[in-house]
Design a protein around this motif. Structure first.
Motif, short mmCIF file in Angstrom:
data_model
loop_
_atom_site.label_atom_id
_atom_site.label_comp_id
_atom_site.label_asym_id
_atom_site.label_seq_id
_atom_site.Cartn_x
_atom_site.Cartn_y
_atom_site.Cartn_z
N SER A 1 12.72 3.56 -1.27
CA SER A 1 12.41 2.89 0.01
C SER A 1 11.06 2.42 0.28
O SER A 1 10.69 1.37 0.83
N GLU A 2 9.77 2.97 -0.40
CA GLU A 2 8.66 2.68 -0.23
C GLU A 2 8.51 1.14 -0.92
O GLU A 2 7.65 0.27 -0.48
N GLU B 1 9.99 -1.45 1.21
CA GLU B 1 9.01 -1.84 2.41
C GLU B 1 8.06 -2.67 1.88
O GLU B 1 7.43 -3.57 2.73
N PHE C 1 13.63 1.05 6.04
CA PHE C 1 12.30 1.63 5.78
C PHE C 1 11.97 2.87 6.33
O PHE C 1 10.95 3.62 5.78
N VAL C 2 13.02 3.41 7.04
CA VAL C 2 12.93 5.00 7.30
C VAL C 2 12.72 5.88 5.93
O VAL C 2 13.78 5.67 5.11
N ARG C 3 11.84 6.78 6.00
CA ARG C 3 11.48 7.28 4.83
C ARG C 3 12.75 8.32 4.54
O ARG C 3 12.83 9.38 5.30
N PRO C 4 13.31 8.47 3.47
CA PRO C 4 14.41 9.56 3.20
C PRO C 4 14.02 10.86 3.28
O PRO C 4 15.01 11.59 3.81
N SER C 5 12.94 11.02 3.00
CA SER C 5 12.37 12.58 3.15
C SER C 5 12.13 13.07 4.53
O SER C 5 12.30 14.21 4.82
N VAL D 1 14.79 13.69 -3.63
CA VAL D 1 14.21 12.97 -2.54
C VAL D 1 12.82 12.27 -2.92
O VAL D 1 13.00 10.96 -2.38
N MET E 1 14.40 8.70 -3.81
CA MET E 1 14.81 7.83 -2.69
C MET E 1 13.67 7.49 -1.96
O MET E 1 13.56 6.19 -1.37
N ASN E 2 12.58 8.11 -1.83
CA ASN E 2 11.27 7.76 -1.23
C ASN E 2 10.64 6.58 -2.00
O ASN E 2 10.34 5.68 -1.33
N MET F 1 19.99 1.38 0.99
CA MET F 1 19.46 2.48 -0.25
C MET F 1 20.86 2.94 -0.77
O MET F 1 20.62 3.16 -2.07
#
Lengths: 434, 84
Positions: free
Chosen positions: B47-48, B51, A149-153, B40, B43-44, B59
């Motif tokens: 990922s969100e 979550e 869950f660590v944000r890629p950005s 970016v 990917m965010n 990922m």
């Protein structure tokens, strides 16, 4: 590009743009008005949840009240393309990055430089390190839920230079750029390095951005456990708790603040018809040979004397000192003693105040905010109050009273001292406005 | 958010990252790139979404996927596997 020939003795480097975001103002005019009025930005709100059982003092802070989106709405003078890029860059960014870019765009717009359009070399320096502790803390919380869950950005956001890249993209600045650290003296370190960059001829102009040092509750607890934070004996009225040079001082009050300044060679400013709001006449960084947190009177005296020499002026010519004075008993006492030694028989001549009495201590950006405050006092001929000074710890300095004093000023020093024995002093003078 | 379908969750994450988009403009056969997400952002957004669905997936597995439908399908598959 400019060379040494463009700098006759004492002319220094011009300051042509200022930007500020802090607890007493979200633009330079609001900030200046609050300085004159002696408005405090310190408030108390309990931190964390009750089960954390955090010390109440952690809730005493200098808080920026206006949300970034509301500050954006006020930017009516900014180029539409820059504003579009700014909107995109501040979206979902950390508070540190948001307010840093807002300060940067204000300073840049005031300076009015068109980066890259005339072949000039423009640089950017980010003054400060470890701006994003709160972001790191939030990512650690995500990690604890699941590493995925660590944000890629966060991969680009955790670098101090994330602000540098964003400013470069927002403003089209493609000259030299880097970040420079210096703990609580970082703002001044940025100014000294920008001054040197321009004097060396490597840049015609340089935007210095000092971001908010956005502490998480972990760093706040380290400061508390060290005994450095104020608000120990009471938390309210909060606006009375940052009291540099006062007998009742008991530690620093953390403040949120970002500042930006545009430095520029006189030659470059003159060529494009820009006027200097003020000038940097000199500045020096020295070390104490001590990695800990204690101040050194000898180190502070040395840096002030060397800074005055670098500017080619004597102590007798200084009429204003923006002190580092954080409201910690040890630090205030050391600086008062140091100022007494530097100014000697002229000790009662320069006015001395601490902007931290209103903003709190903004750590990495503190001396940049104080440089902006110094420039405004030089421009408008006043000395801002030491808002909580009731019983001075010394009677040998000309400490500003609890109200503003109208007085023309021509030469000032701005002190900044940091953990790790980092001492800085920047000498500022009036510019060439009418 | 957990009781939302995967596509709805993904759409919320997209709008959160790219607020200029209206949810109604986002269709299953769009790619994140078409919608204006940079590398970016893409990917965010994934990922969100993971979550919000409380789903632990590397990922790396999303690297080759293109359309939103393909992303949704992989998440549905992982969710079904996790439920077993």
């Amino acid at each position: 590009m400019s060379g040494e020939d463009d700098f006759p003795d004492g002319s220094g480097v011009a300051i042509t743009g200022l930007g500020v975001q802090c607890a007493i103002g979200n633009d330079i005019d609001e900030f200046t008005d609050a300085l004159r009025r002696g408005a405090s930005g310190i408030s108390y709100e309990p931190s964390g949840s009750p089960e954390d059982e955090l010390p109440a003092a952690l809730g005493v802070r200098g808080r920026i009240r206006r949300a970034p989106a509301a500050v954006l709405e006020r930017l009516t003078e900014v180029d539409a393309d820059v504003l579009d890029r700014l909107r995109r860059l501040v979206r979902r960014a950390s508070r540190s990055k948001q307010y840093s870019l807002l300060a940067a765009v204000e300073a840049w717009s005031q300076a009015g430089i068109q980066a890259g359009h005339d072949g000039s070399e423009v640089g950017v320096l980010v003054a400060g390190s470890n701006h994003g502790h709160q972001l790191s803390f939030e990512m650690s919380q995500k990690y604890q839920k699941s590493p995925s869950f660590v944000r890629p950005s966060y991969a680009h956001e955790f670098w101090d230079t994330d602000v540098l890249g964003a400013a470069s993209e927002m403003l089209g600045i493609v000259g030299e750029g880097s970040s420079v650290g210096g703990a609580s003296a970082a703002g001044n370190v940025g100014l000294v390095k920008a001054f040197q960059l321009i004097r060396s001829g490597a840049a015609d102009a340089c935007l210095v951005i000092a971001p908010i040092t956005e502490l998480s509750i972990v760093e706040m607890m380290a400061m508390w456990n060290l005994g450095a934070l104020g608000g120990k004996s009471r938390q309210e009225p909060a606006e009375e708790l940052s009291r540099p040079f006062d007998r009742q001082h008991e530690g620093f009050i953390y403040g949120e603040g970002a500042a930006a300044l545009v430095l520029e060679s006189y030659h470059h400013a003159a060529t494009r018809g820009a006027r200097a709001l003020a000038r940097v006449r000199g500045g020096v960084i020295t070390l104490d040979g001590n990695h800990l947190t204690t101040p050194s009177v000898d180190g502070e005296v040395r840096v002030m004397n060397r800074a005055l020499r670098s500017a080619g002026i004597s102590a007798a010519q200084v009429d204003y000192v923006n002190a580092h004075a954080t409201s910690t008993p040890l630090g205030d006492q050391a600086e008062a003693e140091g100022l007494g030694r530097v100014f000697g028989e002229y000790g009662d001549q320069p006015w001395v105040n601490s902007t931290k009495s209103m903003l709190g201590h903004c750590l990495g950006s503190a001396s940049a905010l104080e440089a902006v405050a110094t420039v405004q006092q030089l421009r408008y001929g006043f000395v801002h109050p030491n808002v909580n000074l009731k019983e001075p710890i010394v009677d040998t300095l000309r400490l500003a009273p609890a109200h503003a004093v109208d007085e023309p000023l021509s030469c000032a020093i701005n002190n900044g001292f940091g953990f790790g024995g980092i001492n800085t002093c920047v000498v500022l003078g009036t510019g060439d406005e009418d | 958010m957990e009781n939302l379908g995967v596509f709805e969750t993904l759409r919320e994450a997209i709008v959160e990252t790219l607020p200029e988009l209206e949810p109604a403009d986002i269709r299953a056969d769009d790619t994140l790139r078409d919608l204006g997400a940079n590398s970016v952002d893409r990917m965010n957004i994934i990922s969100e979404t993971l979550e919000a669905q409380d789903l632990k997936v590397s990922m790396v597995e999303f690297g080759e996927l293109r359309t939103l439908q393909e992303i949704v399908d992989l998440i549905e598959k992982k969710r079904a596997a996790a439920a077993q």
